[in-house]
Design a protein around this motif. Structure first.
Motif, PDB file in Angstrom:
ATOM      1  N   ILE A  25       8.582   6.010 -23.703  1.00 23.40           N
ATOM      2  CA  ILE A  25       8.206   6.044 -25.116  1.00 23.40           C
ATOM      3  C   ILE A  25       7.471   4.753 -25.492  1.00 23.40           C
ATOM      4  O   ILE A  25       6.446   4.780 -26.194  1.00 23.40           O
ATOM      5  CB  ILE A  25       9.452   6.252 -25.994  1.00 23.40           C
ATOM      6  CG1 ILE A  25       9.993   7.679 -25.820  1.00 23.40           C
ATOM      7  CG2 ILE A  25       9.146   5.976 -27.468  1.00 23.40           C
ATOM      8  CD1 ILE A  25      11.364   7.901 -26.417  1.00 23.40           C
ATOM      9  N   SER A  26       7.978   3.629 -25.024  1.00 22.18           N
ATOM     10  CA  SER A  26       7.325   2.347 -25.313  1.00 22.18           C
ATOM     11  C   SER A  26       5.933   2.284 -24.678  1.00 22.18           C
ATOM     12  O   SER A  26       4.982   1.779 -25.296  1.00 22.18           O
ATOM     13  CB  SER A  26       8.182   1.189 -24.800  1.00 22.18           C
ATOM     14  OG  SER A  26       9.416   1.130 -25.486  1.00 22.18           O
ATOM     15  N   PHE A  27       5.811   2.803 -23.469  1.00 20.99           N
ATOM     16  CA  PHE A  27       4.516   2.850 -22.786  1.00 20.99           C
ATOM     17  C   PHE A  27       3.511   3.655 -23.607  1.00 20.99           C
ATOM     18  O   PHE A  27       2.363   3.238 -23.803  1.00 20.99           O
ATOM     19  CB  PHE A  27       4.692   3.469 -21.398  1.00 20.99           C
ATOM     20  CG  PHE A  27       3.420   3.928 -20.746  1.00 20.99           C
ATOM     21  CD1 PHE A  27       2.541   3.012 -20.183  1.00 20.99           C
ATOM     22  CD2 PHE A  27       3.100   5.279 -20.689  1.00 20.99           C
ATOM     23  CE1 PHE A  27       1.353   3.442 -19.584  1.00 20.99           C
ATOM     24  CE2 PHE A  27       1.928   5.708 -20.094  1.00 20.99           C
ATOM     25  CZ  PHE A  27       1.049   4.787 -19.539  1.00 20.99           C
ATOM     26  N   CYS A  28       3.929   4.809 -24.104  1.00 27.39           N
ATOM     27  CA  CYS A  28       3.036   5.644 -24.906  1.00 27.39           C
ATOM     28  C   CYS A  28       2.662   4.941 -26.211  1.00 27.39           C
ATOM     29  O   CYS A  28       1.491   4.947 -26.628  1.00 27.39           O
ATOM     30  CB  CYS A  28       3.684   6.994 -25.177  1.00 27.39           C
ATOM     31  SG  CYS A  28       3.770   8.062 -23.708  1.00 27.39           S
ATOM     32  N   HIS A  29       3.656   4.334 -26.854  1.00 24.71           N
ATOM     33  CA  HIS A  29       3.396   3.597 -28.101  1.00 24.71           C
ATOM     34  C   HIS A  29       2.376   2.498 -27.875  1.00 24.71           C
ATOM     35  O   HIS A  29       1.440   2.322 -28.672  1.00 24.71           O
ATOM     36  CB  HIS A  29       4.702   3.011 -28.626  1.00 24.71           C
ATOM     37  CG  HIS A  29       4.525   2.110 -29.805  1.00 24.71           C
ATOM     38  ND1 HIS A  29       4.452   0.728 -29.673  1.00 24.71           N
ATOM     39  CD2 HIS A  29       4.383   2.370 -31.130  1.00 24.71           C
ATOM     40  CE1 HIS A  29       4.288   0.191 -30.869  1.00 24.71           C
ATOM     41  NE2 HIS A  29       4.242   1.158 -31.765  1.00 24.71           N
ATOM     42  N   ASP A  30       2.538   1.754 -26.790  1.00 24.37           N
ATOM     43  CA  ASP A  30       1.632   0.652 -26.488  1.00 24.37           C
ATOM     44  C   ASP A  30       0.212   1.130 -26.218  1.00 24.37           C
ATOM     45  O   ASP A  30      -0.747   0.347 -26.311  1.00 24.37           O
ATOM     46  CB  ASP A  30       2.143  -0.140 -25.281  1.00 24.37           C
ATOM     47  CG  ASP A  30       3.423  -0.895 -25.568  1.00 24.37           C
ATOM     48  OD1 ASP A  30       3.770  -1.052 -26.755  1.00 24.37           O
ATOM     49  OD2 ASP A  30       4.095  -1.315 -24.595  1.00 24.37           O
ATOM     50  N   ASN A  31       0.077   2.416 -25.872  1.00 25.03           N
ATOM     51  CA  ASN A  31      -1.245   2.970 -25.584  1.00 25.03           C
ATOM     52  C   ASN A  31      -1.738   3.910 -26.687  1.00 25.03           C
ATOM     53  O   ASN A  31      -2.643   4.722 -26.472  1.00 25.03           O
ATOM     54  CB  ASN A  31      -1.212   3.685 -24.239  1.00 25.03           C
ATOM     55  CG  ASN A  31      -1.215   2.716 -23.071  1.00 25.03           C
ATOM     56  OD1 ASN A  31      -2.261   2.236 -22.651  1.00 25.03           O
ATOM     57  ND2 ASN A  31      -0.026   2.411 -22.563  1.00 25.03           N
ATOM     58  N   GLY A  32      -1.125   3.777 -27.877  1.00 21.12           N
ATOM     59  CA  GLY A  32      -1.618   4.484 -29.041  1.00 21.12           C
ATOM     60  C   GLY A  32      -1.291   5.959 -29.117  1.00 21.12           C
ATOM     61  O   GLY A  32      -1.915   6.690 -29.891  1.00 21.12           O
ATOM     62  N   VAL A  33      -0.308   6.414 -28.334  1.00 22.08           N
ATOM     63  CA  VAL A  33       0.067   7.828 -28.317  1.00 22.08           C
ATOM     64  C   VAL A  33       1.300   8.021 -29.196  1.00 22.08           C
ATOM     65  O   VAL A  33       2.305   7.331 -29.024  1.00 22.08           O
ATOM     66  CB  VAL A  33       0.355   8.302 -26.876  1.00 22.08           C
ATOM     67  CG1 VAL A  33       0.825   9.751 -26.879  1.00 22.08           C
ATOM     68  CG2 VAL A  33      -0.890   8.146 -26.007  1.00 22.08           C
ATOM     69  N   LYS A  34       1.233   8.985 -30.124  1.00 25.16           N
ATOM     70  CA  LYS A  34       2.309   9.194 -31.088  1.00 25.16           C
ATOM     71  C   LYS A  34       3.284  10.312 -30.696  1.00 25.16           C
ATOM     72  O   LYS A  34       4.331  10.471 -31.329  1.00 25.16           O
ATOM     73  CB  LYS A  34       1.717   9.506 -32.463  1.00 25.16           C
ATOM     74  CG  LYS A  34       0.919   8.367 -33.064  1.00 25.16           C
ATOM     75  CD  LYS A  34       0.394   8.723 -34.442  1.00 25.16           C
ATOM     76  CE  LYS A  34      -0.381   7.573 -35.065  1.00 25.16           C
ATOM     77  NZ  LYS A  34      -0.900   7.921 -36.411  1.00 25.16           N
ATOM     78  N   TYR A  35       2.921  11.099 -29.673  1.00 24.80           N
ATOM     79  CA  TYR A  35       3.753  12.246 -29.297  1.00 24.80           C
ATOM     80  C   TYR A  35       4.062  12.206 -27.800  1.00 24.80           C
ATOM     81  O   TYR A  35       3.186  11.907 -26.985  1.00 24.80           O
ATOM     82  CB  TYR A  35       3.042  13.556 -29.634  1.00 24.80           C
ATOM     83  CG  TYR A  35       2.647  13.673 -31.082  1.00 24.80           C
ATOM     84  CD1 TYR A  35       3.558  14.066 -32.059  1.00 24.80           C
ATOM     85  CD2 TYR A  35       1.340  13.374 -31.486  1.00 24.80           C
ATOM     86  CE1 TYR A  35       3.188  14.162 -33.394  1.00 24.80           C
ATOM     87  CE2 TYR A  35       0.963  13.470 -32.820  1.00 24.80           C
ATOM     88  CZ  TYR A  35       1.889  13.863 -33.767  1.00 24.80           C
ATOM     89  OH  TYR A  35       1.525  13.951 -35.085  1.00 24.80           O
TER      90      TYR A  35
END
Length: 273
Positions: A25-35
């Motif tokens: 989840i943190s990886f996705c957040h850091d790459n601008g992904v919300k889902y």
């Protein structure tokens, strides 16, 4: 359309204990992904509170809760267990505020007739869709394997189950394994798509290791945009036909999953409409 990433994209890291759901989840957040798309085999019940807390902290949501059901079971008792498994998964999805559950039909097994298996799949999903409807969860069947690998098979199953809460999870690369052109398959399913797995494959020379198609061609996953799936054309078609749902990246290549998933996110962001 809404960009999502499946945790399967980094499954190697998860299996090796280098990453868990919170890290993903943190990886996705850091790459601008919300889902994010999560898998039940990576989810521990005792970690759900922490997971929900992290999602809230980042203002993120779960696009789909993906499970690994299999209705190809000789024993009726075992098929009933699969029904119960999906119903329990619906409860978990509801708790996670996920509106979709990716489901499978089942795997081919020796000694089971094709027509028997088809009927078990239909009966199994008919038994669970009322519970999905009651809980406002949509089951999305992935084109995967012998029984629903082709778009016509997916369409036939959806029509047989006959529920507004049972739709297609169009895995655009998997159609190659059924020797079907991905764009043609998406067009065939345009009225039934509830979720999209955004993925790319490239063909390898005969005798290579990889996924084998029905005709014997060998494919391997790759960074999105570097394979044979016409991803831009698929997005354009979906957009033209009013699809506003999720595109969930599912990287299955042989490179570094972190680096290649990042590149796949960047590519998808560059073409998403």
């Amino acid at each position: 359309m809404k960009l999502s990433v499946s945790i399967w994209s980094v499954h190697e890291k998860v299996y090796n204990k280098e990453m868990d759901n919170i890290d993903f989840i943190s990886f996705c957040h850091d790459n601008g992904v919300k889902y994010v798309e999560l898998l039940d085999n990576f989810l521990s019940p005792d970690k759900i509170k922490d997971l929900k807390r992290k999602l809230k902290e980042y203002s993120m949501e779960i696009s789909s809760y993906s499970i690994n059901n299999d209705f190809i079971q000789k024993n009726e008792v075992d098929r009933r267990k699969q029904v119960r498994y999906i119903k329990e998964s619906i409860d978990i999805a509801r708790d996670l505020n996920a509106k979709f559950i990716r489901v499978f039909s089942g795997n081919e097994k020796t000694g089971i007739a094709f027509e028997d298996a088809k009927q078990w799949i239909i009966d199994g999903f008919k038994a669970v869709v009322p519970y999905a409807e009651k809980n406002a969860i949509t089951l999305v069947i992935e084109n995967h394997g012998l029984f629903v690998g082709k778009s016509d098979q997916v369409k036939e199953l959806i029509k047989a189950v006959n529920s507004p809460n049972f739709k297609s999870n169009a895995d655009v690369a998997n159609f190659l394994l059924a020797d079907e052109k991905p764009l043609d398959a998406v067009k065939n399913l345009k009225d039934h798509i509830g979720f999209v797995h955004f993925k790319d494959f490239k063909e390898l020379p005969a005798g290579s290791n990889g996924y084998k198609s029905l005709s014997g061609k060998i494919y391997q996953g790759t960074v999105l945009g570097k394979g044979e799936v016409p991803l831009k054309e698929i997005i354009q078609f979906l957009n033209d036909n009013g699809y506003k749902g999720f595109l969930s990246i599912e990287y299955e290549g042989m490179g570094d999953p972190i680096i290649d998933t990042k590149e796949s996110i960047e590519f998808t962001e560059s073409i998403i409409l």
